[in-house]
Design an enzyme around this catalytic site. Structure first.
Site, PDB file in Angstrom:
ATOM      1  N   ASP A   9       0.843  -1.186   0.000  1.00  0.00           N
ATOM      2  CA  ASP A   9       0.000   0.000   0.000  1.00  0.00           C
ATOM      3  C   ASP A   9       0.881   1.240   0.000  1.00  0.00           C
ATOM      4  O   ASP A   9       2.103   1.162   0.120  1.00  0.00           O
ATOM      5  CB  ASP A   9      -0.967  -0.014   1.187  1.00  0.00           C
ATOM      6  CG  ASP A   9      -0.263  -0.024   2.526  1.00  0.00           C
ATOM      7  OD1 ASP A   9       0.941   0.266   2.581  1.00  0.00           O
ATOM      8  OD2 ASP A   9      -0.931  -0.323   3.527  1.00  0.00           O
ATOM      9  N   SER A  10       0.252   2.401  -0.140  1.00  0.00           N
ATOM     10  CA  SER A  10       1.022   3.632  -0.339  1.00  0.00           C
ATOM     11  C   SER A  10       1.463   4.288   0.961  1.00  0.00           C
ATOM     12  O   SER A  10       2.253   5.223   0.946  1.00  0.00           O
ATOM     13  CB  SER A  10       0.178   4.638  -1.122  1.00  0.00           C
ATOM     14  OG  SER A  10      -0.929   5.067  -0.334  1.00  0.00           O
ATOM     15  N   GLY A  11       0.926   3.824   2.089  1.00  0.00           N
ATOM     16  CA  GLY A  11       1.170   4.480   3.366  1.00  0.00           C
ATOM     17  C   GLY A  11       0.116   5.516   3.689  1.00  0.00           C
ATOM     18  O   GLY A  11       0.060   6.029   4.806  1.00  0.00           O
ATOM     19  N   GLY A  12      -0.731   5.823   2.715  1.00  0.00           N
ATOM     20  CA  GLY A  12      -1.732   6.868   2.913  1.00  0.00           C
ATOM     21  C   GLY A  12      -2.709   6.578   4.030  1.00  0.00           C
ATOM     22  O   GLY A  12      -2.966   7.425   4.883  1.00  0.00           O
ATOM     23  N   PHE A  13      -3.244   5.361   4.061  1.00  0.00           N
ATOM     24  CA  PHE A  13      -4.249   5.052   5.082  1.00  0.00           C
ATOM     25  C   PHE A  13      -3.663   5.153   6.481  1.00  0.00           C
ATOM     26  O   PHE A  13      -4.285   5.697   7.388  1.00  0.00           O
ATOM     27  CB  PHE A  13      -4.821   3.654   4.859  1.00  0.00           C
ATOM     28  CG  PHE A  13      -5.820   3.251   5.903  1.00  0.00           C
ATOM     29  CD1 PHE A  13      -7.109   3.751   5.881  1.00  0.00           C
ATOM     30  CD2 PHE A  13      -5.466   2.402   6.942  1.00  0.00           C
ATOM     31  CE1 PHE A  13      -8.032   3.401   6.866  1.00  0.00           C
ATOM     32  CE2 PHE A  13      -6.372   2.049   7.929  1.00  0.00           C
ATOM     33  CZ  PHE A  13      -7.659   2.554   7.879  1.00  0.00           C
ATOM     34  N   ASP A  42      -7.798  -7.514   1.095  1.00  0.00           N
ATOM     35  CA  ASP A  42      -6.855  -7.691   2.197  1.00  0.00           C
ATOM     36  C   ASP A  42      -7.532  -7.232   3.465  1.00  0.00           C
ATOM     37  O   ASP A  42      -8.399  -6.357   3.445  1.00  0.00           O
ATOM     38  CB  ASP A  42      -5.581  -6.862   1.970  1.00  0.00           C
ATOM     39  CG  ASP A  42      -5.807  -5.392   2.295  1.00  0.00           C
ATOM     40  OD1 ASP A  42      -5.384  -4.938   3.373  1.00  0.00           O
ATOM     41  OD2 ASP A  42      -6.429  -4.675   1.478  1.00  0.00           O
ATOM     42  N   ASP A  95      -2.811   8.432  -1.778  1.00  0.00           N
ATOM     43  CA  ASP A  95      -4.154   8.994  -1.794  1.00  0.00           C
ATOM     44  C   ASP A  95      -4.495   9.588  -0.443  1.00  0.00           C
ATOM     45  O   ASP A  95      -3.793   9.386   0.542  1.00  0.00           O
ATOM     46  CB  ASP A  95      -5.183   7.916  -2.152  1.00  0.00           C
ATOM     47  CG  ASP A  95      -5.246   6.818  -1.097  1.00  0.00           C
ATOM     48  OD1 ASP A  95      -4.188   6.470  -0.531  1.00  0.00           O
ATOM     49  OD2 ASP A  95      -6.342   6.312  -0.821  1.00  0.00           O
ATOM     50  N   GLN A 104     -11.467   7.502  -4.426  1.00  0.00           N
ATOM     51  CA  GLN A 104     -12.024   7.934  -3.160  1.00  0.00           C
ATOM     52  C   GLN A 104     -13.426   8.502  -3.386  1.00  0.00           C
ATOM     53  O   GLN A 104     -13.962   8.424  -4.486  1.00  0.00           O
ATOM     54  CB  GLN A 104     -11.101   8.957  -2.496  1.00  0.00           C
ATOM     55  CG  GLN A 104      -9.786   8.371  -1.986  1.00  0.00           C
ATOM     56  CD  GLN A 104      -9.999   7.437  -0.797  1.00  0.00           C
ATOM     57  OE1 GLN A 104     -11.038   7.438  -0.152  1.00  0.00           O
ATOM     58  NE2 GLN A 104      -8.973   6.642  -0.500  1.00  0.00           N
TER      59      GLN A 104
END
Length: 377
Positions: free
Chosen positions: A91-95, A270, A145, A193
């Site tokens: 994942d991008s780390g955004g969450f 996931d 995001d 989103q």
């Protein structure tokens, strides 16, 4: 990367496919065990493969903080570092950055955040997220995001959609200028989103589809919104997401959620639930959720779950597993986590089989009838 549809259900939007990467093929719909900090908790790679896992997830935010991107890069990428030879998605780390809430500051450039480990300040931008994921070397990487909470107001949702689109463009520019490492081609998934607002979801998708070569993700769900609204949103997204590309529903969920989402055209999932809930003594089974810490299991010498494909379900009793949890023996966590991941991966295999056989709709209705009074599924 290449995705091929192999079958579609005539009644629902469920479908099966094959995702081909440089490090192996993955049959969809697929559940991807979460290896947040480079490991799926309590499992060695060969054990995951034995359960039927063909792709796992790594977490950009956590791996950036520990052990650090430089360490993993020197090891030859995440696959060499953790000895998992099959496909990886990061994942991008955004969450994680946005879930810190009060510890972050969002700007047009990116996010300033405070480490949950030591309070140190860091900045995450689209370029930094891409740089980290290049160094991790995953087959599938996620665009940076902004993920608003489920109770966000309209202005916050709009801001997240705008930032996500702008940051997507910057992700693409960085990747175009910085080729992948370790002889492993990487595919970027945009993340749409819009919370549960149908108009914003469509706007987000329209802005991001041009950047999608082989896959898109739906983010910002399972973050506090009402369950029916989540499924309505997924169904809405199914109507306009590319049919010839895999759809990744991020962070979902319970077994019932997976079946509902597959029926609405989703392909990849996931969630930490099977392992996290297992470590807390909650086991998913065809008979419902088994809360092994309950007193009623103290002298229950029946098998934990005879229907589970893994031998642990047959060779260990509920009383024994409860005893292991009661004395904080790590074997108990391993047994429970193994049974849960086995259940999830077998459920996905069953869905693929039923879709291919043309029985998915009938089977899913039967599954839900059998679970009508089973809470937690």
């Amino acid at each position: 990367m290449k995705f091929s549809l192999t079958s579609t259900d005539e009644i629902t939007s469920a479908r099966t496919g094959i995702l081909e990467t440089d490090n192996g093929s993955v049959e969809t719909p697929v559940f991807m065990p979460v290896g947040t900090i480079g490991a799926v908790k309590t499992f060695a790679p060969h054990e995951l493969e034995g359960l039927g896992a063909r792709i796992i997830l790594g977490n950009t935010y956590h791996l950036y903080l520990r052990p650090g991107t430089d360490v993993i890069h020197q090891a030859g990428g995440l696959r060499k570092f953790n000895n998992w030879s099959k496909p990886i998605i990061t994942d991008s780390g955004g969450f994680q950055v946005f879930s810190l809430g009060r510890l972050n500051k969002i700007t047009d450039d990116g996010v300033e955040f405070q480490s949950h480990l030591d309070g140190s300040r860091h900045t995450m931008t689209p370029e930094i997220s891409m740089e980290i994921q290049r160094n991790l070397g995953a087959d599938i990487i996620m665009a940076f995001d902004e993920c608003p909470p489920g109770n966000a107001d309209k202005e916050s949702i709009k801001s997240a959609v705008v930032h996500t689109a702008k940051w997507m463009k910057r992700c693409k520019v960085y990747l175009d200028e910085n080729p992948p490492l370790y002889n492993c081609e990487q595919t970027l998934f945009p993340i749409i989103q819009g919370a549960v607002d149908e108009d914003f979801r469509k706007i987000s998708a329209d802005e991001l589809i041009p950047y999608s070569s082989c896959g898109m993700a739906i983010g910002g769900l399972a973050v506090g919104e009402e369950k029916n609204a989540m499924f309505d949103t997924i169904e809405h997204c199914d109507s306009f997401l590319p049919k010839d590309q895999p759809r990744y529903l991020m962070g979902v969920g319970r077994p019932s959620d997976l079946i509902n989402a597959v029926s609405r055209g989703m392909d990849m999932f996931d969630c930490v639930m099977p392992t996290r809930n297992g470590r807390n003594g909650q086991i998913f089974s065809d008979l419902g959720v088994i809360n092994i810490n309950n007193e009623k299991y103290k002298k229950d010498f029946s098998p934990i779950d005879e229907n589970n494909p893994h031998a642990f379900g047959r060779i260990f009793s509920k009383a024994y597993l409860r005893h292991l949890f009661n004395i904080n023996e790590i074997l108990g966590l391993r047994i429970a986590s193994t049974l849960n991941l086995s259940y999830y991966l077998d459920l996905m295999a069953t869905m693929r089989q039923k879709i291919q056989a043309g029985d998915f709709s009938t089977w899913s209705k039967s599954w839900f009838r059998s679970m009508e009074d089973k809470k937690g599924m």
